[in-house]
Design a protein around this motif. Structure first.
Motif, PDB file in Angstrom:
ATOM      1  N   GLU A   6       2.077 -25.641  -3.962  1.00 17.28           N
ATOM      2  CA  GLU A   6       2.308 -24.210  -3.771  1.00 17.28           C
ATOM      3  C   GLU A   6       2.541 -23.908  -2.289  1.00 17.28           C
ATOM      4  O   GLU A   6       1.990 -24.587  -1.419  1.00 17.28           O
ATOM      5  N   SER A   7       3.314 -22.863  -2.047  1.00 18.02           N
ATOM      6  CA  SER A   7       3.527 -22.384  -0.688  1.00 18.02           C
ATOM      7  C   SER A   7       3.880 -20.907  -0.740  1.00 18.02           C
ATOM      8  O   SER A   7       4.151 -20.366  -1.813  1.00 18.02           O
ATOM      9  N   GLY A   8       3.879 -20.271   0.429  1.00 18.29           N
ATOM     10  CA  GLY A   8       4.306 -18.881   0.514  1.00 18.29           C
ATOM     11  C   GLY A   8       3.193 -17.873   0.654  1.00 18.29           C
ATOM     12  O   GLY A   8       3.451 -16.671   0.798  1.00 18.29           O
ATOM     13  N   GLY A   9       1.953 -18.330   0.611  1.00 17.72           N
ATOM     14  CA  GLY A   9       0.844 -17.410   0.767  1.00 17.72           C
ATOM     15  C   GLY A   9       0.743 -16.896   2.194  1.00 17.72           C
ATOM     16  O   GLY A   9       1.433 -17.368   3.096  1.00 17.72           O
ATOM     17  N   LEU A  20       5.667 -16.510  -3.757  1.00 12.89           N
ATOM     18  CA  LEU A  20       5.066 -17.833  -3.811  1.00 12.89           C
ATOM     19  C   LEU A  20       6.033 -18.815  -4.468  1.00 12.89           C
ATOM     20  O   LEU A  20       6.789 -18.437  -5.357  1.00 12.89           O
ATOM     21  N   CYS A  22       6.302 -22.823  -6.196  1.00 10.69           N
ATOM     22  CA  CYS A  22       5.615 -23.977  -6.774  1.00 10.69           C
ATOM     23  C   CYS A  22       6.661 -25.071  -6.914  1.00 10.69           C
ATOM     24  O   CYS A  22       7.559 -24.983  -7.767  1.00 10.69           O
ATOM     25  N   TRP A  36       0.975 -19.627 -13.459  1.00  9.52           N
ATOM     26  CA  TRP A  36       0.372 -19.246 -12.181  1.00  9.52           C
ATOM     27  C   TRP A  36      -1.024 -18.687 -12.469  1.00  9.52           C
ATOM     28  O   TRP A  36      -1.188 -17.859 -13.369  1.00  9.52           O
ATOM     29  N   ARG A  38      -4.927 -17.489 -10.400  1.00  7.90           N
ATOM     30  CA  ARG A  38      -5.538 -17.098  -9.142  1.00  7.90           C
ATOM     31  C   ARG A  38      -7.059 -17.112  -9.279  1.00  7.90           C
ATOM     32  O   ARG A  38      -7.584 -16.925 -10.377  1.00  7.90           O
ATOM     33  N   TYR A  80       8.875 -19.698  -8.991  1.00  3.77           N
ATOM     34  CA  TYR A  80       8.513 -18.662  -8.025  1.00  3.77           C
ATOM     35  C   TYR A  80       7.636 -17.601  -8.665  1.00  3.77           C
ATOM     36  O   TYR A  80       7.704 -17.355  -9.877  1.00  3.77           O
ATOM     37  N   TYR A  94      -4.001 -18.778  -5.023  1.00  3.88           N
ATOM     38  CA  TYR A  94      -3.070 -18.847  -6.145  1.00  3.88           C
ATOM     39  C   TYR A  94      -2.672 -20.299  -6.407  1.00  3.88           C
ATOM     40  O   TYR A  94      -2.340 -21.033  -5.470  1.00  3.88           O
ATOM     41  N   THR A 121      -2.598 -21.816  -2.721  1.00  8.33           N
ATOM     42  CA  THR A 121      -2.170 -21.150  -1.496  1.00  8.33           C
ATOM     43  C   THR A 121      -2.897 -19.805  -1.418  1.00  8.33           C
ATOM     44  O   THR A 121      -2.997 -19.086  -2.412  1.00  8.33           O
ATOM     45  N   VAL A 123      -3.661 -16.021  -0.646  1.00  6.10           N
ATOM     46  CA  VAL A 123      -3.023 -14.712  -0.494  1.00  6.10           C
ATOM     47  C   VAL A 123      -4.120 -13.711  -0.142  1.00  6.10           C
ATOM     48  O   VAL A 123      -5.110 -13.582  -0.867  1.00  6.10           O
TER      49      VAL A 123
END
Length: 127
Positions: A6-9, A20, A22, A36, A38, A80, A94, A121, A123
């Motif tokens: 995961e990335s974008g947090g 986000l 994946c 997804w 959390r 995403y 997440y 990631t 958030v």
């Protein structure tokens, strides 16, 4: 080895947006539904959204309907989660996950339905 990343947090103000990602490595994500999840501090991990392998079917938790959108780009081997109108209660780590099924199962919000998880990631929604 099947791996999800995961990335974008990040940190965002209430009302803001984040997307986000994946990404999959070691396997082709095309064939699998992706969920997804959390997890906020002191709370259970909860399912947020799920998308079928084709992208034709999606599911959302009531708490995020109308604000979050799940999508996938199989050419990029990525799923995403677009998160809009973020609220402080969306603050959590997440995770994306798969159980290697093509569809989102009836109990898609249950964490024990999934065998493969990313590392998560963070958030944070705060002013």
């Amino acid at each position: 080895q099947l791996q999800l990343v995961e990335s974008g947090g990040g940190l965002v103000q209430p009302g803001g947006s984040l997307r986000l990602s994946c990404a999959a490595s070691g396997f082709t994500l095309d064939y699998y539904a992706i969920g997804w999840f959390r997890q906020a501090p002191g709370k259970e991990r909860e399912g947020v959204s799920c998308i079928s392998s084709s992208g034709g079917y999606t599911n959302y938790a009531d708490s995020v309907k109308g604000r979050f959108t799940i999508s996938r780009d199989n050419a990029k081997n990525t799923v995403y989660l677009q998160m809009n109108s973020l609220k402080p209660e969306d603050t959590a780590v997440y995770y994306c996950a798969t159980d290697r099924a093509a569809i989102c199962l009836a109990h898609w919000r249950r964490r024990d339905e999934y065998a493969y998880w990313g590392q998560g990631t963070q958030v944070t929604v705060s002013s």
